[in-house]
Design an enzyme around this catalytic site. Structure first.
Site, PDB file in Angstrom:
ATOM      1  N   ASP A  65      37.538  42.776  30.711  1.00  0.00           N
ATOM      2  CA  ASP A  65      37.639  41.570  31.538  1.00  0.00           C
ATOM      3  C   ASP A  65      37.290  40.362  30.679  1.00  0.00           C
ATOM      4  O   ASP A  65      36.116  40.065  30.447  1.00  0.00           O
ATOM      5  CB  ASP A  65      36.700  41.661  32.738  1.00  0.00           C
ATOM      6  CG  ASP A  65      36.790  40.427  33.638  1.00  0.00           C
ATOM      7  OD1 ASP A  65      37.559  39.511  33.307  1.00  0.00           O
ATOM      8  OD2 ASP A  65      36.088  40.397  34.666  1.00  0.00           O
TER       9      ASP A  65
ATOM     10  N   SER B   8      39.638  34.445  42.031  1.00  0.00           N
ATOM     11  CA  SER B   8      38.331  35.057  41.780  1.00  0.00           C
ATOM     12  C   SER B   8      37.496  34.272  40.771  1.00  0.00           C
ATOM     13  O   SER B   8      36.279  34.455  40.716  1.00  0.00           O
ATOM     14  CB  SER B   8      38.509  36.496  41.284  1.00  0.00           C
ATOM     15  OG  SER B   8      39.357  36.533  40.155  1.00  0.00           O
TER      16      SER B   8
ATOM     17  N   HIS C 183      36.908  36.514  33.691  1.00  0.00           N
ATOM     18  CA  HIS C 183      35.728  36.045  34.407  1.00  0.00           C
ATOM     19  C   HIS C 183      34.590  35.811  33.415  1.00  0.00           C
ATOM     20  O   HIS C 183      34.745  36.022  32.208  1.00  0.00           O
ATOM     21  CB  HIS C 183      35.341  37.055  35.478  1.00  0.00           C
ATOM     22  CG  HIS C 183      36.449  37.313  36.458  1.00  0.00           C
ATOM     23  ND1 HIS C 183      37.337  38.358  36.314  1.00  0.00           N
ATOM     24  CD2 HIS C 183      36.817  36.651  37.571  1.00  0.00           C
ATOM     25  CE1 HIS C 183      38.212  38.330  37.307  1.00  0.00           C
ATOM     26  NE2 HIS C 183      37.923  37.303  38.083  1.00  0.00           N
TER      27      HIS C 183
END
Length: 432
Positions: free
Chosen positions: A411, A163, A414
């Site tokens: 998170d 990702s 990312h």
């Protein structure tokens, strides 16, 4: 301050990434009861003026993608890159203040995924946007979407990996969409494989999902996934391997899914594990698994008969996570709002693990170039983002990633969009 390495196994990477178009509507209000003839004269006059503009000038009320040759070249800070690896290392430098702002915003790019749209999800600080990467011995040109599309016109580019690889593609998509609106061509049922097309330049941009690059099966217990995998290190994942035909550029990046308990196989025989701590099974370590996975993928690419002879493969090195004061599942977060201040690598001693992961990837890239021989060695290049991104703990979504199913988790893997990840396309532009 305690820094932990992420185990991303429980992150939900499947976000709703539908594009919403919001066409503007213009409403004209007027009063009735005006005498007919004056009104008619006024109407004819206005019609004449509008007709003149529409005949002699570009339609001012309509924006559409123009061909790259026709598109007016807007002022940029473009510097023709002189990529001399002996005298200039683009990837060694520091972050310096830059008040020019970002090249796109959450309003000007409609393809930003919900999970990376940090401002929409409540982030208020903006100083993390006011920095640019400055190599020590040269200048890194600012990404020029028009010139980029000229370089890649008529070609196909794919991002292969997890990702975070997808994150890079999304950033590039936003940068390019500022000069041409891409067409959403394909999305598989799981939103793992995507394809976009830029009609004016005939450029195709794709993403190929692969957790490990090699064949992998999740270990199931009572029909439930365990988060651990059996990795067949000698076999590439056929889902991406079958899609290389016709590609001109392939950008490989992978690592985060290796940070978990995995069992390693060669020729269908168990040879060891990672993080398993089990008797009678050799602990081979994360770096071993990552190394062989990259080696298998690069070997396949080198021997690919269906691939374009001129296909260029770029390895994007490890993008570090920045969990502080705990792991992802133990209260860890990334609350910085400014880059780390590091001068020529000082202060990086506590991040040796990430640098070791990077080293593995670079070594396997060098091996692939050597195996390609003199004629093919330039088909393998490096986008070495690790050092630059180690200094950017401020660029992650943190708590502002909009996942209502995982409230309380952060998170720190990312990257926000816009944000520091956009420099990866600066690197890509310079190298190409």
């Amino acid at each position: 301050m305690k820094v932990n390495t992420i185990n991303p196994s429980s992150f939900n990477y499947e976000f709703d990434e539908k594009i919403h178009n919001h066409p503007k509507k213009y409403y004209f209000k007027g009063e009735f009861g005006i005498p007919f003839y004056p009104c008619l004269i006024c109407f004819l006059g206005i019609t004449s003026i509008f007709s003149f503009f529409f005949v002699y000038f570009y339609n001012p009320f309509h924006f559409s993608s123009q061909s790259i040759k026709q598109f007016p070249h807007q002022p940029t800070n473009y510097i023709k890159p002189q990529y001399d690896e002996e005298n200039c290392d683009l990837f060694k430098g520091k972050w310096v203040r830059d008040e020019n702002g970002t090249q796109y915003t959450t309003s000007s790019c409609l393809t930003i995924p919900e999970s990376k749209n940090c401002f929409k999800n409540g982030r208020n600080d903006t100083d993390f946007l006011n920095w640019r990467w400055k190599p020590y011995d040269c200048e890194l040109p600012r990404f020029d979407p028009i010139k980029f599309l000229q370089i890649v016109g008529g070609k196909k580019m794919a991002f292969l990996g997890d990702s975070v690889a997808r994150n890079h593609m999304e950033s590039l998509l936003c940068l390019l969409s500022q000069v041409e609106t891409p067409v959403d061509v394909y999305k598989d049922s799981e939103d793992r494989f995507r394809k976009w097309h830029f009609p004016s330049s005939n450029f195709t941009l794709m993403t190929f999902w692969s957790k490990f690059l090699v064949q992998a099966e999740e270990i199931m217990v009572n029909d439930s996934g365990t988060g651990s995998f059996n990795l067949h290190l000698d076999k590439v994942n056929k889902k991406w391997a079958s899609k290389l035909y016709g590609l001109d550029y392939l950008i490989i990046s992978d690592a985060h899914w290796f940070f978990r308990k995995n069992y390693l196989y060669n020729e269908n025989k168990l040879i060891g594990c990672v993080y398993c701590n089990e008797r009678n099974i050799t602990e081979l370590g994360l770096n071993y698994a990552l190394r062989i996975a990259f080696r298998t993928a690069m070997k396949y690419i080198n021997n690919c008969k269906e691939c374009n002879k001129g296909m260029v493969t770029l390895v994007r090195t490890f993008s570090p996570a920045h969990f502080e004061n705990g792991g992802w599942d133990s209260g860890g977060g990334c609350n910085s709002t400014r880059p780390r201040s590091d001068e020529k690598g000082k202060g990086m001693e506590d991040r040796w693990f990430e640098l070791e992961v990077r080293k593995v990837q670079v070594e396997e890239l060098v091996r692939a170039r050597e195996e390609a021989g003199e004629e093919g060695k330039n088909k393998f290049r490096c986008l070495d983002v690790t050092n630059a991104m180690l200094m950017r703990p401020d660029g992650h979504p943190g708590e502002f990633w909009g996942n209502k199913w995982m409230k309380g988790y952060n998170d720190c893997v990312h990257w926000c969009m816009p944000g520091p990840i956009d420099v990866w396309s600066d690197f890509l532009f310079a190298v190409l």
